[in-house]
Enzyme design. Sequence first.
Site, short mmCIF file in Angstrom:
data_model
loop_
_atom_site.label_atom_id
_atom_site.label_comp_id
_atom_site.label_asym_id
_atom_site.label_seq_id
_atom_site.Cartn_x
_atom_site.Cartn_y
_atom_site.Cartn_z
N LYS A 88 8.05 89.21 45.54
CA LYS A 88 7.64 89.24 44.13
C LYS A 88 6.76 88.03 43.83
CE LYS A 88 11.93 86.93 42.79
NZ LYS A 88 13.29 87.13 42.26
N TYR A 103 -2.64 57.72 32.76
CA TYR A 103 -2.40 57.97 31.34
C TYR A 103 -1.07 57.36 30.91
CZ TYR A 103 -6.17 61.43 31.13
OH TYR A 103 -7.39 62.05 31.16
C1 LIG Z 1 14.20 86.85 43.29
C2 LIG Z 1 15.35 87.68 43.64
C3 LIG Z 1 15.94 87.58 44.90
C4 LIG Z 1 15.55 86.51 45.90
O1 LIG Z 1 16.16 85.30 45.54
P1 LIG Z 1 15.98 83.96 46.42
O2 LIG Z 1 16.82 82.97 45.74
O3 LIG Z 1 14.53 83.62 46.36
O4 LIG Z 1 16.40 84.30 47.78
C5 LIG Z 1 16.95 88.47 45.22
N1 LIG Z 1 17.37 89.39 44.33
C6 LIG Z 1 16.84 89.49 43.09
C7 LIG Z 1 17.36 90.51 42.15
C8 LIG Z 1 15.82 88.65 42.71
O5 LIG Z 1 15.31 88.74 41.48
#
Ligand SMILES: *Cc1c(COP(=O)(O)O)cnc(C)c1O
Length: 361
Positions: A35, A254
């Site tokens: 994702k 800054y």
């Molecule tokens: C993002 C996500 C994962 C992966 O999680 P990680 O901590 O990156 O391994 C697994 N399941 C769901 C539903 C997620 O949204």
Amino acid sequence: MPRPIHASIDLDALRHNYLLARHKAGSARALAVVKANAYGHGIGRAIQALGGVADGFALLDLAEARALREAGITAPIALLEGFFEPADLAEVQALGLIPAIHSDAQLGMLERATLAGPIDVLVKINTGMNRLGFTADTFTPALARLRAVPAVRGITLMTHFAHADDEVGVAGQLATFRRISAGLDYPVSLANSAALLRFPEAAGQLARPGIMLYGGSPMPDLQSAEALGLRPVMTLSSEIIGVQEISAGERVGYGGTFVADGPTRVGVVACGYADGYPRHALTGTPILVGGRRTRTLGRVSMDMLACDLSHLPEAGIGTPVTLWGEGLAADEVAAAAGTISYELFCALAPRVPVSVRSAGA
Ligand SMILES: *Cc1c(COP(=O)(O)O)cnc(C)c1O
């Protein structure tokens, strides 16, 4: 010449990390979570590294799922938030995607749809995260409605852990999951990276590792990525583009938040928050200059940050700098900025040029 900042993606490391996840999963299959543009690494690059290797993929965005199918990926693809409107369903079916069903609204869309063929689904159970999913009260009627939809073929039950990475662990949510799904004989999908690494017995039949594929530790306070056998995938590098010699009492950047307590040699790096480097990283955030470890100084600007070259006399304009990656764990930089490596990777800005590395390519 463009600015010297650059990100390099190590496809071999990504593949290595995936294979480690699959090994941890034992007899379970492992969906590579890609994702958010593969956590900022580029969906196309993830396909290059994992196509033909991964048991399947999980993501959120229909356009990313389409990209996987167009690249010839035939493995299962899960949509972790399911579909969002009735018009999505035809494409979900046509692309053979496996949507998560987490709400009555989605059930209604499924019931009203006329689909050209069957679809497999994940049914999301809320076991305490209180984000998405059916509860102990709503799950049974939801499952009954789902089973009455003729197009629905395979059903996998799924939940997501809120504490797989901390001392609370997964036992409580796992017990809730077992209670809600008691007597049902569906495959289950439970584990993210942290759960897979810490509680492999809770992997279910379909693990969902994300961050570990990209070489981030899902629990950096407990175990470093290196200790877990993970290799860094994204290396963000740049160069020193300016040097200032300052004396005690002079300030940097800054707001002048860094005040020199003695003669200090300041290196200026072509990397700022507009490149995705966290502005919250305070003085003292680790950084590699010419392969040697030093610290940032003062506030991060939009396009530049400063670092301490006082003990690195050989460093000067043109010396290579590693912001994170090979030789410097993104987890360490993230911790200094009060965040997690996930956020650093996802925030890599589009203006940063990216290249891929692979011994096999
Ligand atoms: C993002 C996500 C994962 C992966 O999680 P990680 O901590 O990156 O391994 C697994 N399941 C769901 C539903 C997620 O949204």
